[in-house]
Design a protein around this motif. Structure first.
Motif, PDB file in Angstrom:
ATOM      1  N   THR A 147       0.845  -1.191   0.000  1.00 11.09           N
ATOM      2  CA  THR A 147       0.000   0.000   0.000  1.00 11.09           C
ATOM      3  C   THR A 147       0.882   1.243   0.000  1.00 11.09           C
ATOM      4  N   PRO A 148       0.751   2.108  -1.009  1.00 11.01           N
ATOM      5  CA  PRO A 148       1.662   3.270  -1.099  1.00 11.01           C
ATOM      6  C   PRO A 148       1.407   4.284   0.006  1.00 11.01           C
ATOM      7  N   THR A 149       2.481   4.827   0.534  1.00 12.22           N
ATOM      8  CA  THR A 149       2.390   5.858   1.577  1.00 12.22           C
ATOM      9  C   THR A 149       2.690   7.250   1.031  1.00 12.22           C
ATOM     10  N   ARG A 150       3.095   7.302  -0.248  1.00 10.76           N
ATOM     11  CA  ARG A 150       3.423   8.580  -0.876  1.00 10.76           C
ATOM     12  C   ARG A 150       3.402   8.369  -2.389  1.00 10.76           C
ATOM     13  N   PRO A 151       3.296   9.412  -3.176  1.00  5.77           N
ATOM     14  CA  PRO A 151       3.319   9.280  -4.639  1.00  5.77           C
ATOM     15  C   PRO A 151       4.740   9.046  -5.149  1.00  5.77           C
ATOM     16  N   GLU A 152       5.259   7.847  -4.954  1.00  4.15           N
ATOM     17  CA  GLU A 152       6.624   7.500  -5.287  1.00  4.15           C
ATOM     18  C   GLU A 152       6.767   7.257  -6.793  1.00  4.15           C
ATOM     19  N   GLY A 154       9.674   6.150  -8.115  1.00  2.98           N
ATOM     20  CA  GLY A 154      10.750   5.191  -8.321  1.00  2.98           C
ATOM     21  C   GLY A 154      10.306   3.745  -8.307  1.00  2.98           C
ATOM     22  N   TYR A 155       9.017   3.478  -8.083  1.00  4.57           N
ATOM     23  CA  TYR A 155       8.509   2.113  -8.025  1.00  4.57           C
ATOM     24  C   TYR A 155       7.518   1.848  -9.150  1.00  4.57           C
ATOM     25  N   GLY A 156       7.389   0.568  -9.527  1.00  5.15           N
ATOM     26  CA  GLY A 156       6.297   0.165 -10.394  1.00  5.15           C
ATOM     27  C   GLY A 156       5.028   0.007  -9.571  1.00  5.15           C
ATOM     28  N   TYR A 157       3.872   0.070 -10.246  1.00 10.47           N
ATOM     29  CA  TYR A 157       2.584  -0.019  -9.559  1.00 10.47           C
ATOM     30  C   TYR A 157       1.749  -1.174 -10.103  1.00 10.47           C
ATOM     31  N   ILE A 158       0.908  -1.728  -9.233  1.00  6.56           N
ATOM     32  CA  ILE A 158      -0.053  -2.759  -9.596  1.00  6.56           C
ATOM     33  C   ILE A 158      -1.450  -2.182  -9.416  1.00  6.56           C
ATOM     34  N   GLU A 159      -2.233  -2.168 -10.477  1.00  5.65           N
ATOM     35  CA  GLU A 159      -3.635  -1.741 -10.367  1.00  5.65           C
ATOM     36  C   GLU A 159      -4.489  -2.981 -10.108  1.00  5.65           C
ATOM     37  N   GLN A 180       5.360  12.201 -11.622  1.00  2.04           N
ATOM     38  CA  GLN A 180       4.800  12.659 -10.364  1.00  2.04           C
ATOM     39  C   GLN A 180       3.272  12.778 -10.430  1.00  2.04           C
ATOM     40  N   GLU A 181       2.766  13.339 -11.530  1.00  4.72           N
ATOM     41  CA  GLU A 181       1.319  13.539 -11.652  1.00  4.72           C
ATOM     42  C   GLU A 181       0.569  12.210 -11.624  1.00  4.72           C
ATOM     43  N   ARG A 182       1.058  11.234 -12.381  1.00  6.11           N
ATOM     44  CA  ARG A 182       0.387   9.937 -12.412  1.00  6.11           C
ATOM     45  C   ARG A 182       0.520   9.225 -11.069  1.00  6.11           C
ATOM     46  N   ALA A 183       1.670   9.352 -10.423  1.00  6.12           N
ATOM     47  CA  ALA A 183       1.851   8.729  -9.105  1.00  6.12           C
ATOM     48  C   ALA A 183       0.844   9.291  -8.103  1.00  6.12           C
ATOM     49  N   GLU A 184       0.617  10.583  -8.162  1.00  3.72           N
ATOM     50  CA  GLU A 184      -0.375  11.196  -7.268  1.00  3.72           C
ATOM     51  C   GLU A 184      -1.776  10.678  -7.578  1.00  3.72           C
ATOM     52  N   PHE A 186      -2.480   7.723  -8.828  1.00  7.97           N
ATOM     53  CA  PHE A 186      -2.537   6.339  -8.381  1.00  7.97           C
ATOM     54  C   PHE A 186      -2.820   6.261  -6.876  1.00  7.97           C
ATOM     55  N   VAL A 187      -2.114   7.076  -6.103  1.00  5.90           N
ATOM     56  CA  VAL A 187      -2.302   7.055  -4.652  1.00  5.90           C
ATOM     57  C   VAL A 187      -3.715   7.499  -4.292  1.00  5.90           C
ATOM     58  N   ALA A 188      -4.212   8.515  -4.979  1.00  4.01           N
ATOM     59  CA  ALA A 188      -5.566   9.017  -4.700  1.00  4.01           C
ATOM     60  C   ALA A 188      -6.631   7.993  -5.065  1.00  4.01           C
ATOM     61  N   ALA A 189      -6.379   7.178  -6.098  1.00  3.72           N
ATOM     62  CA  ALA A 189      -7.383   6.217  -6.560  1.00  3.72           C
ATOM     63  C   ALA A 189      -7.658   5.136  -5.525  1.00  3.72           C
ATOM     64  N   GLY A 190      -6.644   4.741  -4.773  1.00  2.00           N
ATOM     65  CA  GLY A 190      -6.855   3.774  -3.696  1.00  2.00           C
ATOM     66  C   GLY A 190      -6.761   2.312  -4.100  1.00  2.00           C
ATOM     67  N   ASN A 191      -6.697   2.012  -5.383  1.00  2.00           N
ATOM     68  CA  ASN A 191      -6.604   0.600  -5.807  1.00  2.00           C
ATOM     69  C   ASN A 191      -5.284   0.314  -6.530  1.00  2.00           C
ATOM     70  N   TYR A 192      -4.272   1.116  -6.222  1.00  2.00           N
ATOM     71  CA  TYR A 192      -2.930   0.891  -6.761  1.00  2.00           C
ATOM     72  C   TYR A 192      -1.985   0.536  -5.623  1.00  2.00           C
ATOM     73  N   HIS A 193      -1.052  -0.375  -5.911  1.00  2.00           N
ATOM     74  CA  HIS A 193      -0.079  -0.818  -4.921  1.00  2.00           C
ATOM     75  C   HIS A 193       1.315  -0.756  -5.532  1.00  2.00           C
ATOM     76  N   TRP A 194       2.310  -0.524  -4.693  1.00  2.00           N
ATOM     77  CA  TRP A 194       3.686  -0.624  -5.162  1.00  2.00           C
ATOM     78  C   TRP A 194       3.993  -2.085  -5.467  1.00  2.00           C
ATOM     79  N   ASN A 195       4.702  -2.325  -6.545  1.00  2.00           N
ATOM     80  CA  ASN A 195       5.128  -3.669  -6.898  1.00  2.00           C
ATOM     81  C   ASN A 195       6.358  -4.026  -6.061  1.00  2.00           C
ATOM     82  N   SER A 196       6.199  -4.952  -5.145  1.00  2.00           N
ATOM     83  CA  SER A 196       7.280  -5.310  -4.224  1.00  2.00           C
ATOM     84  C   SER A 196       8.373  -6.133  -4.895  1.00  2.00           C
TER      85      SER A 196
END
Length: 369
Positions: A147-152, A154-159, A180-184, A186-196
């Motif tokens: 679960t992302p804690t910031r609009p990072e 440097g990481y890939g995301y999983i929708e 940065q814009e897309r990362a923000e 993603f975080v706001a959408a709530g259904n995106y996760h950082w790819n571990s």
């Protein structure tokens, strides 16, 4: 029914992100960046309750193999597999799957980067145990999403899409490092996760996915796997492996699989909220130690040294284990001293350390890389 779980530790690496401490023969995973144990030792330690040492596999390279074998005395030397050429995670993971499939296609493989930090290890093991059960139940692939804690960026995301019982969700798509814009967004959408970068699947499932999505690479890996444990292995490995495509598991298998649609891909995401950090830069190490209040003073400076003083200096990271360090009127710096080099940069630019290594290589300074 007892599930045969085989952790596969991906431990290649060129030693650029933590230069000058890291070098080609001393990459991040063999350094003690976070405690007294190296990163790869801690990776194996946290998996020990889930798998016997003789079931652990490591994929690395010749420059690191001796160090890794010395640090991982519990892992059989023959299961520390040294790539003759760097070819990213898809060939490495695929080879492990094809080797293990030959002895037990039902074995569940866990793919683990060798250099991550996990704060909540009991929580980590609980998530892995559940992922193992899911992966053993059929032709399923499980990815761990943080679960992302910031609009990072440097990481890939999983929708994720449809949420199932217990928080597990179907995967819709993978997105590489966003701006940065897309990362923000993603975080706001709530259904995106950082790819571990942690994946769980059976040997059969991954091997079949390699056959489906990497048809040109498969015969090369099949031949290597068939030679494993024979006198011809090193010869076949050295001949075939460099011919494999340099491509990640994400690009080669997971993204094409997700393109089938969330209800047809057999891709699932498990939430992984156990204090994950991939320590991808000096800034990330600073943030980790700062957050854990390790070696941190009242002004937020993190200093690994024989002693330090700070006057009007805030949020700096210093590594100088044999020196006393004084900080005066500086903020947000990274200062790293080794026997033969000193790095001075800002935390904001610490991701650019790789440029130094690239330039040193261009200048023929092999002694510094």
């Amino acid at each position: 029914m007892t599930i045969d779980f085989r952790p596969v530790i991906l431990a290649g690496g060129s030693g650029t992100r933590f230069w000058p401490r890291s070098r080609k023969a001393r990459a991040k995973q063999v350094l003690t960046l976070d405690g007294e144990r190296s990163m790869i030792q801690r990776t194996v330690d946290r998996l020990q309750p889930l798998a016997k040492p003789e079931d652990v596999w490591v994929i690395t390279n010749d420059l690191l193999s001796d160090t890794i074998c010395g640090q991982l005395e519990v892992v059989p030397d023959e299961q520390v597999v040294c790539e003759p050429a760097a070819r990213n995670t898809a060939p490495a993971a695929g080879l492990a799957a094809l080797i293990i499939e030959r002895s037990n296609p039902d074995a569940v493989l866990g793919m683990f980067p060798a250099d991550h930090v996990i704060a909540d290890e009991p929580g980590f093991r609980a998530v892995i145990e559940r992922a193992i059960q899911v992966a053993a139940s059929g032709e399923t692939m499980v990815v761990l999403g943080v679960t992302p804690t910031r609009p990072e960026t440097g990481y890939g995301y999983i929708e994720t899409g449809h949420v199932l019982e217990g928080g597990m969700a179907r995967v819709r798509r993978f997105t590489e490092k966003p701006n940065q814009e897309r990362a923000e967004q993603f975080v706001a959408a709530g259904n995106y996760h950082w790819n571990s970068g942690i994946f769980i699947w059976s040997a059969r499932t991954l091997a079949n996915a390699v056959r489906e999505h990497l048809p040109e690479m498969t015969p090369l890996l099949e031949e290597i796997a068939a030679a494993f444990g024979t006198p011809r292995f090193q010869e076949v490995f050295a001949e075939n492996y460099p011919k494999c495509e340099n491509i990640s598991v994400d690009y080669a298998i997971l993204e094409p699989r997700s393109a089938k649609g969330e209800h047809h891909s057999n891709l699932y995401c498990l939430p992984a909220n156990f204090g994950w950090n991939d320590l991808g830069s000096w800034a990330a190490l600073f943030e980790h130690q700062h957050g854990m209040q390790v070696n941190t003073d009242e002004q937020g400076n993190v200093s690994e040294s024989t002693g330090s003083l700070a006057f009007d200096a805030r949020n700096n990271y210093v590594f100088a284990p044999n020196k006393f360090v004084a900080l005066v009127g500086v903020d947000d710096l990274v200062v790293v001293e080794t026997e033969d080099a000193v790095l001075i940069t800002s935390r904001h630019h610490s991701q650019d350390v790789g440029k130094v290594v690239k330039e040193l290589a261009a200048r023929g300074r092999k002694d510094l890389i």
